[in-house]
Design a protein around this motif. Structure first.
Motif, PDB file in Angstrom:
ATOM      1  N   UNK A 366       0.810  -1.213   0.000  1.00 19.62           N
ATOM      2  CA  UNK A 366       0.000   0.000   0.000  1.00 19.62           C
ATOM      3  C   UNK A 366       0.848   1.270   0.000  1.00 19.62           C
ATOM      4  N   UNK A 367       2.135   1.127  -0.285  1.00 18.32           N
ATOM      5  CA  UNK A 367       3.040   2.273  -0.197  1.00 18.32           C
ATOM      6  C   UNK A 367       2.584   3.430  -1.077  1.00 18.32           C
ATOM      7  N   UNK A 368       2.369   3.156  -2.350  1.00 13.18           N
ATOM      8  CA  UNK A 368       2.023   4.249  -3.270  1.00 13.18           C
ATOM      9  C   UNK A 368       0.729   4.937  -2.851  1.00 13.18           C
ATOM     10  N   UNK A 369      -0.278   4.158  -2.510  1.00 10.07           N
ATOM     11  CA  UNK A 369      -1.559   4.752  -2.129  1.00 10.07           C
ATOM     12  C   UNK A 369      -1.425   5.607  -0.872  1.00 10.07           C
ATOM     13  N   UNK A 370      -0.642   5.138   0.094  1.00 16.90           N
ATOM     14  CA  UNK A 370      -0.490   5.895   1.339  1.00 16.90           C
ATOM     15  C   UNK A 370       0.350   7.147   1.139  1.00 16.90           C
ATOM     16  N   UNK A 371       1.366   7.061   0.294  1.00 22.83           N
ATOM     17  CA  UNK A 371       2.149   8.266   0.003  1.00 22.83           C
ATOM     18  C   UNK A 371       1.277   9.307  -0.689  1.00 22.83           C
ATOM     19  N   UNK A 372       0.455   8.870  -1.629  1.00 24.56           N
ATOM     20  CA  UNK A 372      -0.468   9.811  -2.281  1.00 24.56           C
ATOM     21  C   UNK A 372      -1.423  10.413  -1.255  1.00 24.56           C
ATOM     22  N   UNK A 373      -1.868   9.597  -0.309  1.00 23.55           N
ATOM     23  CA  UNK A 373      -2.834  10.053   0.692  1.00 23.55           C
ATOM     24  C   UNK A 373      -2.288  11.173   1.556  1.00 23.55           C
ATOM     25  N   UNK A 374      -0.974  11.137   1.858  1.00 24.15           N
ATOM     26  CA  UNK A 374      -0.388  12.174   2.719  1.00 24.15           C
ATOM     27  C   UNK A 374       0.334  13.241   1.907  1.00 24.15           C
ATOM     28  N   UNK A 375       0.155  13.236   0.590  1.00 27.73           N
ATOM     29  CA  UNK A 375       0.681  14.311  -0.239  1.00 27.73           C
ATOM     30  C   UNK A 375       2.167  14.257  -0.512  1.00 27.73           C
ATOM     31  N   UNK A 376       2.712  13.037  -0.604  1.00 30.67           N
ATOM     32  CA  UNK A 376       4.139  12.868  -0.883  1.00 30.67           C
ATOM     33  C   UNK A 376       4.297  12.277  -2.280  1.00 30.67           C
ATOM     34  N   UNK A 377       5.306  12.727  -3.000  1.00 29.25           N
ATOM     35  CA  UNK A 377       5.576  12.255  -4.356  1.00 29.25           C
ATOM     36  C   UNK A 377       6.058  10.803  -4.302  1.00 29.25           C
ATOM     37  N   UNK A 378       5.163   9.875  -4.612  1.00 28.13           N
ATOM     38  CA  UNK A 378       5.500   8.461  -4.506  1.00 28.13           C
ATOM     39  C   UNK A 378       6.579   8.069  -5.498  1.00 28.13           C
ATOM     40  N   UNK A 379       6.487   8.543  -6.732  1.00 29.22           N
ATOM     41  CA  UNK A 379       7.479   8.176  -7.744  1.00 29.22           C
ATOM     42  C   UNK A 379       8.874   8.592  -7.315  1.00 29.22           C
ATOM     43  N   UNK A 380       8.996   9.771  -6.713  1.00 29.24           N
ATOM     44  CA  UNK A 380      10.306  10.267  -6.285  1.00 29.24           C
ATOM     45  C   UNK A 380      10.904   9.370  -5.196  1.00 29.24           C
ATOM     46  N   UNK A 381      10.129   9.084  -4.145  1.00 26.75           N
ATOM     47  CA  UNK A 381      10.664   8.283  -3.049  1.00 26.75           C
ATOM     48  C   UNK A 381      10.949   6.845  -3.476  1.00 26.75           C
ATOM     49  N   UNK A 382      10.088   6.275  -4.307  1.00 27.93           N
ATOM     50  CA  UNK A 382      10.309   4.900  -4.751  1.00 27.93           C
ATOM     51  C   UNK A 382      11.531   4.824  -5.665  1.00 27.93           C
ATOM     52  N   UNK A 383      11.672   5.784  -6.563  1.00 22.13           N
ATOM     53  CA  UNK A 383      12.828   5.775  -7.470  1.00 22.13           C
ATOM     54  C   UNK A 383      14.145   5.947  -6.725  1.00 22.13           C
ATOM     55  N   UNK A 384      14.118   6.629  -5.590  1.00 27.52           N
ATOM     56  CA  UNK A 384      15.342   6.876  -4.809  1.00 27.52           C
ATOM     57  C   UNK A 384      15.580   5.781  -3.752  1.00 27.52           C
ATOM     58  N   UNK A 385      14.708   4.786  -3.672  1.00 21.58           N
ATOM     59  CA  UNK A 385      14.880   3.700  -2.726  1.00 21.58           C
ATOM     60  C   UNK A 385      14.493   4.048  -1.307  1.00 21.58           C
TER      61      UNK A 385
END
Length: 391
Positions: A366-385
């Protein structure tokens, strides 16, 4: 009807057994539980084994009904994600190593949100000479005295289930419920500490009082009982049956209605429980000489008909297919990342609503959905590990 904790959100930085059990109890009651895991493998209970279609048996037991987000708490961005999640939560629970939450800036969150229920679960509690010690279940059982009174006179043993973890997890979820109830009345949150050692020592109650006030420590008795007789496994023609006579009326029922030995009611060695304990060897021998006349099923039926407390010593496969669980329809199916599995309904049954039996999450499902929920750029954090999303 709504489940009791519908609408409440729990954020848990948790691993192993005690804390995940506490939050699974809350999830079963309807709470939304967000499980924060490491990006490099997650909760290490995932890898204890691969028994359940590739997933650890402990993990599937303790983590159904949760959402998993995988972030690196060693980074400022990862810690910011958790703080954003907690800002919208009712409960924050963690069982990190002593001092780790403080080092991560996740220590005193109630200072910012007085309505938050914050729970710190540790092995030995804050302060004291053992604060920093490792606190696995077996070690806590040893420190709490459980092992000292478990096993046979010749060989101490730990319990076959993680008793210390379960004790701490149960007290933890109980405390959360009490804090939420108080908050509903007053608006105030709570900071709660639960120690595995203290939870387990509490379960040692009768042994502690016996030692303190009788001056003796209960002996390791195997299947027997230091204060009751007969209380043990007794032979049958094809196995054994456990019999636990609790009082003198039970003794009379056993020897007259079950064993066909009414003369034993008149034997002064066995007339009272005190006498039977004093003459335990003779009492057990007298019972064993008679129970061996019947098969296990025959003796079990006779004991049940007479109202004498007894049980068959079931293997795990027999428990899985236990007729009482089957008759009460206690098994359900839940999903895992690899397959659907059987799971037991929690033991607390509400008449008007069934427990929430949610799926067991994959790491970071649920990482991507939760990051979107709190207003964080999911693609950025996932791409950076810094965060990980299950594929």
């Amino acid at each position: 009807m709504n489940r009791p904790l519908d609408g409440f959100t729990v954020v848990a930085v948790e691993q192993a057994v005690a804390a995940p059990l506490a939050t699974r109890n809350l999830a079963d009651l309807g709470a939304r539980v967000i499980k924060v895991e490491r990006v490099d493998g997650g909760d290490f209970a995932r890898a204890y084994d691969h028994t359940v279609h590739g997933t650890g048996a402990h993990f599937v037991w303790l983590n159904r009904g949760k959402e998993s987000i995988a972030v690196d708490l060693k980074t400022p961005e990862g810690r910011d994600v958790v703080r954003r999640l907690v800002a919208k939560a009712d409960v924050f629970l963690q069982n990190l190593a002593p001092g780790a939450a403080e080092r991560l800036g996740l220590g005193d969150l109630t200072a910012e949100r007085p309505e938050l229920v914050a729970v710190n679960l540790s092995g030995f509690g804050a302060g004291g000479p053992m604060e920093q010690r490792k606190a696995y279940d077996m070690l806590i059982q040893a420190e709490a005295g459980v092992i000292a009174i478990t096993g046979t006179p010749e060989s101490p043993a730990k319990t076959g289930i993680p008793t210390a973890d379960i004790a701490a997890g149960m007290y933890c979820s109980q405390a959360v419920l009490a804090a939420l109830l108080r908050r509903c009345r007053t608006g105030a949150g709570a900071t709660i500490e639960v120690s595995m050692l203290e939870a387990t020592v509490e379960w040692m109650g009768y042994a502690l009082y016996t030692r303190m006030y009788a001056g003796t420590q209960p002996a390791r008795m195997g299947l027997s009982h230091s204060a009751i007789a007969p209380y043990d496994a007794f032979p049958t023609r094809d196995g054994q049956v456990l019999i636990g006579v609790q009082n003198d009326a039970g003794w009379r029922a056993l020897v007259t209605a079950v064993l066909d030995a009414p003369e034993l009611t008149e034997d002064p060695r066995f007339a009272t429980n005190v006498a039977r304990v004093r003459n335990r060897a003779e009492c057990d021998a007298a019972v064993a000489a008679r129970t061996s006349r019947w098969s296990t099923s025959e003796l079990d039926a006779r004991l049940a008909a007479a109202g004498v407390p007894a049980a068959q010593l079931k293997e795990i496969d027999q428990v899985i297919d236990h007729p009482q669980l089957r008759a009460r329809d206690r098994w359900r199916q839940v999903g895992t990342e690899h397959a659907r599995i059987n799971a037991l309904l929690p033991p607390v049954t509400f008449a008007d609503v069934e427990a929430h039996m949610g799926d067991v999450p994959a790491l970071g499902q649920h990482t991507r959905a939760l990051l979107d929920e709190v207003g964080v750029d999911a693609d950025d954090l996932i791409s950076r590990g810094i965060a990980a999303q299950a594929t």
